[in-house]
Design a protein around this motif. Structure first.
Motif, short mmCIF file in Angstrom:
data_model
loop_
_atom_site.label_atom_id
_atom_site.label_comp_id
_atom_site.label_asym_id
_atom_site.label_seq_id
_atom_site.Cartn_x
_atom_site.Cartn_y
_atom_site.Cartn_z
N ALA A 114 -7.93 -2.41 2.58
CA ALA A 114 -7.94 -3.78 3.01
C ALA A 114 -8.91 -4.41 2.05
O ALA A 114 -9.09 -5.79 2.61
N ARG A 115 -9.86 -3.98 1.21
CA ARG A 115 -10.73 -4.81 0.47
C ARG A 115 -10.16 -5.07 -0.95
O ARG A 115 -10.63 -5.56 -1.76
N GLU A 130 -3.15 -7.58 8.70
CA GLU A 130 -1.94 -6.85 8.78
C GLU A 130 -0.81 -7.33 8.32
O GLU A 130 0.01 -6.56 7.56
N ALA A 131 -0.55 -8.61 8.38
CA ALA A 131 0.74 -9.25 7.88
C ALA A 131 0.69 -9.31 6.24
O ALA A 131 1.77 -9.37 5.66
N ALA A 132 -0.55 -9.26 5.66
CA ALA A 132 -0.82 -9.16 4.44
C ALA A 132 -0.65 -7.99 3.40
O ALA A 132 -0.66 -7.82 2.44
N TYR A 133 -0.20 -6.79 4.18
CA TYR A 133 -0.24 -5.50 3.78
C TYR A 133 0.74 -4.67 4.30
O TYR A 133 1.04 -4.63 5.49
N THR A 134 1.83 -4.34 3.29
CA THR A 134 2.98 -3.49 3.72
C THR A 134 2.73 -2.06 3.40
O THR A 134 2.68 -2.02 2.03
N VAL A 188 1.12 -1.11 -0.11
CA VAL A 188 -0.15 0.00 0.12
C VAL A 188 0.87 1.23 0.04
O VAL A 188 1.82 1.41 0.90
N VAL A 189 0.54 1.96 -0.86
CA VAL A 189 1.46 3.45 -1.05
C VAL A 189 0.64 4.66 -0.53
O VAL A 189 -0.41 4.69 -1.68
N PHE A 204 -7.03 -2.17 8.77
CA PHE A 204 -6.64 -3.28 8.40
C PHE A 204 -6.84 -4.09 9.54
O PHE A 204 -6.58 -3.86 10.68
N GLY A 205 -7.68 -5.23 9.64
CA GLY A 205 -8.07 -6.21 10.75
C GLY A 205 -6.65 -6.97 11.20
O GLY A 205 -5.40 -7.05 10.42
N THR A 206 -6.68 -7.51 12.25
CA THR A 206 -5.58 -8.26 12.86
C THR A 206 -5.22 -9.34 12.03
O THR A 206 -4.08 -9.40 11.81
N ASP A 207 -6.00 -10.14 11.20
CA ASP A 207 -5.72 -11.10 10.53
C ASP A 207 -4.81 -10.50 9.13
O ASP A 207 -4.43 -11.39 8.36
#
Length: 832
Positions: A235-236, A257-261, A197-198, A252-255
């Motif tokens: 997040a969508r 967060e790891a999927a988005y930088t 995400v930028v 971002f949900g807790t689950d």
């Protein structure tokens, strides 16, 4: 990227774009007002429409929802979205989505999406990347009056982005140094998982960041890169690159967060990202210069590259071919890759030669790889040049003990051996400045099977041996290497023996020389023709290996032609302060000297010290008795001084008394001979064997009772403790044990003649026997003590009778004498 259906194949030429308009309108494909496809090209399938509709959604920032003037609408974020559907990026969709404010019903929230879809996107786009359609004139913002629009046959015009513009943007950005991390994150999203995400102030700036990443990515990966320059709720989305503005919701949900930088350029917040080695190379080349490198790289890739590590080496090789300088990491990557780069053909040798020419600090392993690659590519000149450099490097590394030094291998080719020998001799003459370097060079010649001139080897080994003998204490490394050299090179052993001979002739204290390094490396075979050196060698070995001293003494006597050692030899071999043989050593010497004729007077003195020394255990006592037995023979007894003869005689008499006496008190009396308490052997016999021997003999109760005070404290303690152990052990009570128990129980405890500890032992024996011995044994014990201590006998009688009537009755009826012991057993009446 999940949850989005790939469109089906369209009609028409694969290199054309199908067009689709999507917005809220009154006239469209549904026949109703609302969000729908306003118009599409002929034969657009349902799957394609579904895919575009999934990408076309738009939610404006809250502050811009009610924008309706052209100026305000122009400020709204623009979403340029690109979505490939296969690994090659052939089938793909690009669309531009803009906010248009009100719909036909005057409601805010309307947007217009213009989509281009092709089954051969690169061809239809003329080789442009999806991001290069940013701000292209091809994009339409108004609905069509007709529901059918033509396919786009011409290549769409390029937008405002280009390599130069993007380069200038990155250079001017306050966070330009974050480009490597952003590129690394994009690599991870493409080759592993997740999204990047930028966040920046405008979608135009975001598009420039996306373009920088796209230009720096390998073209096959860039065509696979999905992105959207604006999504209000990142997040969508599951695209690779997701752009958004500061006002967006990064919820971002807790689950998730790891999927988005997230790279927030507007607030200066950035994640920690691992940067692959390829990324610094690409960013150093730069956005403005990288495209030619991708063109050159086509000659180096094999087509199966996927991760940044896969791409690093071929890109570095291509960059080097174009004159771009490589870092150490780049060079290491290329060299590691060359070993398996058979697809390069002759170009493999070109790469190897280029690296060898430009990088002179490569280690031997890297040079070896380049040499192999040059040979495989047909460049024998470079191969031989590198091999020559390797040879010299390996010899020098071995000489200096470098960390990368390798062990020498046998050289078989005559030309190779000649070159190596010449180089070895040159290094030995001009560069080997320390003894250790000369040792290592000699080891290298030995391992490589060189055959230098014998006179040179003889001169060098003797000079080295002289240096080593005169040096201070060497370190463990030099010791190990010299040991290896002496063990494997006969010339070095001969030179060392000669150097030792010279040293012994020049200075005193020769007997210590063989305890020093490296003289201690010489063996008996090296000195067999040098008797004097051999004796000094043996003396030094005796100091290092004390267990072999007796053997060495007789070996020295053999070399001397003598039958007996003298005081000097004995003192030189047994150098410890006590100057004493162990009993085993003395026994071996006595047996070795038996029948040899004259024995030096000093030998008898050493035997005397051996016989008189302290004895600490039973095996040592056995050895001492065996020695005394040997020395008592007529041939050996004469060696001893008179005092030693007397000691041997008394020790043997005490030992015989242990086996010959028939009564315990008489045996104890034998050990009271004057002076024996000071000798080691009598003390050990008394400590280890006297009490067991006494307990094995009958005891005269009256005699033992009378002589017990003369036993001495140590013997008395031992004896009482042994009797208590036997009396309380629960075993059979024979007549011999009964006699000892009776004698001890009858000892006087009220007269003060016994120490307190001994009195307590006596009372413990009385109490235990009275309480626990069987009735029959108690009666025997009563009879044995009655002549000596009537009250005690009465106590034992009452204890025995009490067994017959019950212990409780006994406790009421028994009358004890006037005095009781500490445990309730009776003492004796005064006068008895």
């Amino acid at each position: 990227m999940t949850g989005e259906a790939a469109p089906g194949p369209p009609a028409g030429p694969a290199a054309h774009f199908q067009q689709l308009y999507y917005t809220s309108c009154e006239h469209g494909l549904t026949g109703f007002s609302g969000f729908q496809f306003n118009a599409v090209s002929p034969n657009v399938g349902v799957e394609t429409r579904n895919a575009v509709e999934a990408l076309a959604g738009y939610e404006p920032p809250r502050s811009m929802v009610e924008s309706e003037t052209p100026e305000l609408l122009e400020r709204c974020p623009v979403n340029l979205c690109y979505r490939p559907y296969d690994p090659q990026g052939r089938t793909a969709t690009a669309l531009s989505v803009r906010y248009v404010g009100r719909d036909s019903a005057r409601r805010f929230g309307n947007y217009f999406a213009h989509a281009l879809h092709s089954e051969n996107f690169p061809a239809a786009c003329g080789g442009m990347l999806g991001i290069e359609l940013w701000d292209s004139p091809v994009w339409t913002r108004a609905a069509s009056p007709s529901t059918e629009i033509p396919a786009l046959a011409a290549t769409p015009p390029r937008g405002t982005l280009g390599a130069g513009a993007v380069r200038d943007f990155v250079r001017a950005h306050p966070h330009a140094e974050r480009l490597p991390e952003l590129l690394a994150a994009a690599f991870a999203a493409l080759t592993e998982h997740g999204s990047v995400v930028v966040v920046d102030e405008s979608t135009d700036r975001i598009a420039h960041w996306f373009a920088a990443v796209s230009y720096l990515l390998p073209p096959p990966l860039a065509r696979r890169l999905s992105f959207a320059t604006y999504v209000f709720r990142p997040a969508r989305s599951r695209l690779h690159l997701i752009g958004t503005v500061p006002e967006a919701q990064l919820d971002f949900g807790t689950d998730d967060e790891a999927a988005y930088t997230v790279f927030d350029f507007s607030r200066g917040r950035f994640p920690q990202v691992a940067v692959p080695r390829l990324v610094p190379l690409l960013t150093r080349i730069g956005v403005g210069s990288v495209r030619p490198v991708w063109s050159w790289a086509a000659d180096y890739v094999h087509g199966r590259e996927e991760t940044p590590d896969d791409w690093h080496a071929p890109v570095a090789a291509a960059a080097a071919s174009g004159g771009i300088a490589l870092t150490g990491a780049d060079v290491r990557a290329v060299i590691g890759w060359l070993a398996g780069a058979g697809h390069l053909g002759a170009r493999r040798a070109t790469v190897a030669a280029d690296l060898h020419r430009k990088h002179r600090d490569l280690d031997d392993d890297q040079l070896a790889t380049l040499s192999t690659a040059a040979k495989a590519g047909g460049d024998l000149s470079t191969h031989q040049e590198i091999e020559g450099k390797l040879h010299e490097s390996r010899i020098r590394a071995h000489m200096t003990g470098a960390e990368n030094a390798t062990e020498p291998v046998p050289l078989t080719g005559p030309a190779e051996r000649d070159r190596a020998t010449a180089l070895w001799e040159r290094l030995l003459r001009t560069e080997a400045t320390t003894a250790r370097q000369r040792v290592r060079l000699l080891l290298w010649a030995q391992g490589a099977r060189l055959a230098p001139a014998p006179d040179l080897v003889a001169h060098e080994t003797l000079a080295l041996a002289r240096t080593l003998l005169g040096s201070t204490t060497p370190g463990p490394g030099l010791r190990r290497e010299v040991t290896e050299l002496v063990g494997g090179m006969p010339q070095m052993r001969e030179a060392l023996a000669e150097a030792v001979r010279e040293a012994l002739e020049r200075r005193d204290g020769q007997e210590q020389l063989f305890t020093q390094f490296p003289a201690d490396l010489l063996g008996e075979r090296d000195l067999r023709n040098r008797p004097l050196l051999l004796e000094y060698h043996w003396r030094a070995r005796a100091e290092r290996e004390p267990a072999r001293t007796v053997e060495i003494m007789f070996a020295i006597l053999g070399v001397r032609g003598r039958t007996s050692p003298d005081a000097e030899l004995l003192g030189g071999l047994w150098r410890h302060s006590s100057r004493t043989w162990t009993h085993r050593e003395a026994l071996r010497i006595a047996r070795g000297l038996t029948g040899s004729g004259h024995v030096d007077e000093a030998v008898g003195e050493w035997f005397d010290r051996a016989v008189s020394q302290r004895i600490d255990d039973e095996p040592d006592l056995t050895a001492c008795l065996e020695l005394c037995e040997t020395l008592s023979s007529p041939g050996c007894f004469a060696w001893l001084p008179p005092a030693a003869q007397e000691r041997v005689r008394i020790i043997l008499e005490l030992d015989r008394a242990l086996r010959a006496e028939r009564e315990a008190t008489e045996l104890a009396r034998a050990f009271r001979a004057p002076g024996t308490a000071l000798w080691g052997a009598p003390q050990a016999l008394r400590r280890y064997r006297l009490v067991p021997a006494m307990l094995a003999l009958p005891a005269d109760v009256g005699r033992l009772r009378g002589e017990f005070p003369d036993f001495g404290h140590s013997l008395a303690e031992q004896y009482l403790t042994a009797v208590r152990r036997a009396a309380t052990g629960g075993g059979r009570i024979d007549d011999i044990l009964l006699g000892h128990v009776a004698a001890v129980a009858a000892l006087p405890t009220s007269t003060g003649r016994l120490p307190q500890a001994q009195q307590e032992l006596v009372l413990e024996i009385r109490g235990h026997t009275g309480r626990y011995w069987r009735t029959a044994d108690l009666k025997r014990l009563e009879a044995a003590v009655r002549p000596h201590l009537t009250p005690l006998a009465d106590y034992y009688r009452e204890c025995a009778e009490g067994r017959l009537s019950g212990t409780q009755k006994l406790a009421r009826k028994v009358r004890l004498p006037r005095r009781r012991g500490n445990d309730g057993t009776p003492g004796e009446k005064k006068g008895r």
